[in-house]
Enzyme design. Sequence first.
Site, PDB file in Angstrom:
ATOM      1  N   GLN A  58       0.812  -1.209   0.000  1.00 24.47           N
ATOM      2  CA  GLN A  58       0.000   0.000   0.000  1.00 24.47           C
ATOM      3  C   GLN A  58       0.851   1.267   0.000  1.00 24.47           C
ATOM      4  O   GLN A  58       0.322   2.373   0.021  1.00 24.47           O
ATOM      5  CB  GLN A  58      -0.916  -0.010   1.223  1.00 24.47           C
ATOM      6  CG  GLN A  58      -1.888  -1.172   1.237  1.00 24.47           C
ATOM      7  CD  GLN A  58      -2.541  -1.377   2.600  1.00 24.47           C
ATOM      8  OE1 GLN A  58      -2.281  -0.651   3.554  1.00 24.47           O
ATOM      9  NE2 GLN A  58      -3.393  -2.396   2.696  1.00 24.47           N
ATOM     10  N   HIS A  66      -0.851  -0.106   5.791  1.00 20.41           N
ATOM     11  CA  HIS A  66      -1.450   0.864   6.706  1.00 20.41           C
ATOM     12  C   HIS A  66      -0.558   2.083   6.950  1.00 20.41           C
ATOM     13  O   HIS A  66      -0.104   2.342   8.053  1.00 20.41           O
ATOM     14  CB  HIS A  66      -1.804   0.193   8.036  1.00 20.41           C
ATOM     15  CG  HIS A  66      -2.765  -0.932   7.903  1.00 20.41           C
ATOM     16  ND1 HIS A  66      -3.283  -1.594   8.997  1.00 20.41           N
ATOM     17  CD2 HIS A  66      -3.316  -1.538   6.815  1.00 20.41           C
ATOM     18  CE1 HIS A  66      -4.099  -2.557   8.577  1.00 20.41           C
ATOM     19  NE2 HIS A  66      -4.123  -2.543   7.257  1.00 20.41           N
TER      20      HIS A  66
END
Length: 383
Positions: A89, A154
């Site tokens: 991510q 995250h």
Amino acid sequence: MTIFRNRTLSYSLSGLLFSVFVSMSALAAPVVTVTELQGGLDHPWSLAFLPDNGGILITERSGQLRLWQAGKPLSPPLKGVPDVYAKGQGGLLEVALSPTFPQDRRVYLSFAEAGDEGKAGTAVGYGRLDPQGTTIENFKVFFRQQPKLSTGNHFGGKLAFDKQGHLFITLGENNQRPTAQDLSLHQGKIVRLALDGKVPKDNPFTKKPPAKPEIWSYGHRNPQGLALNPWTEVMWANEHGPKGGDEINIPQAGKNYGWPLATHGVNYSGLAIPEAKGTHVEGTEQPAYYWEKSPGISGMAFYDAARFPMWQHSLFIGALAQKELIRLQLDGDKVIAEERLLGDRGERIRDVRVGPDGYVYLLTDESDGKLLKVGLAAGSSSE
């Protein structure tokens, strides 16, 4: 009849009748228009409007910052952008313009920054956009998430400014759940800084070591939306839950928003979160709104433009997992109705912004990502 016309009635009805009210109203929904402005973007993450119709800056997660201008080809990658950790991510994340951009031409970027032993963390810096729109000059990193714990998960990375000269930054817990409750770490926090990166003296933990003085609120999982409510001038945030429990919060100074102690979700395996003590835990704040089944919420924007009156006092939020645009109708700080749009397109929506022209602009999180312009067809009722 217009969707959500009778706000007082809809708010006072029970949950069952409320659903019927929304469904009946939706039958009269106006036609939503979608215009594709640009394709071929590599997992675009964020956009920012330059003043005076100067175009739109767009980040691509793989590390490019580009300039889109109507009637012109998409620009080559701008020079001067920092190197990024483009794994999982991670990558180049948010782009935001200084509140005084016409004077200082300052562009803020958040990104995943590599550290030691293959770990990474969120970093934020700024530089000056040159007059030609080709280079970010003298880029300076002024904030680094410490310690660096992420292996690709995250990062948070959303940026927003308030009206008092502060920058808010969301920081994910790097998929290390307990860190969100540890005030000596940046993970799972929202931080508040001055525009130059200094810590405001009135931050809630400035005199409470070992708590980090940058921290504004804590107990967050992975905040993926951040926006200032224009009619209350209060900051709102949204964040991913695990399996279930995506939520909206209105983060206040020093407050604990629960993760991982309080959650409406469970692990992706279906088992309970090990640290969880329930959905309501003493000493933690309840979300302003949450979803039992996670849409995979992303960027969000308040709508207060004149172009489409029926959208005023709405909050638009992208959905990655459910591939929709969510419109929440607000009454004060309460969500009184929810509408789902664009689900037929089947595209992950990453960022949501309201343009200076009153249209809603979206980025789709795809290898062939798009910049979309969303509005209502001519003749839609605003009553």
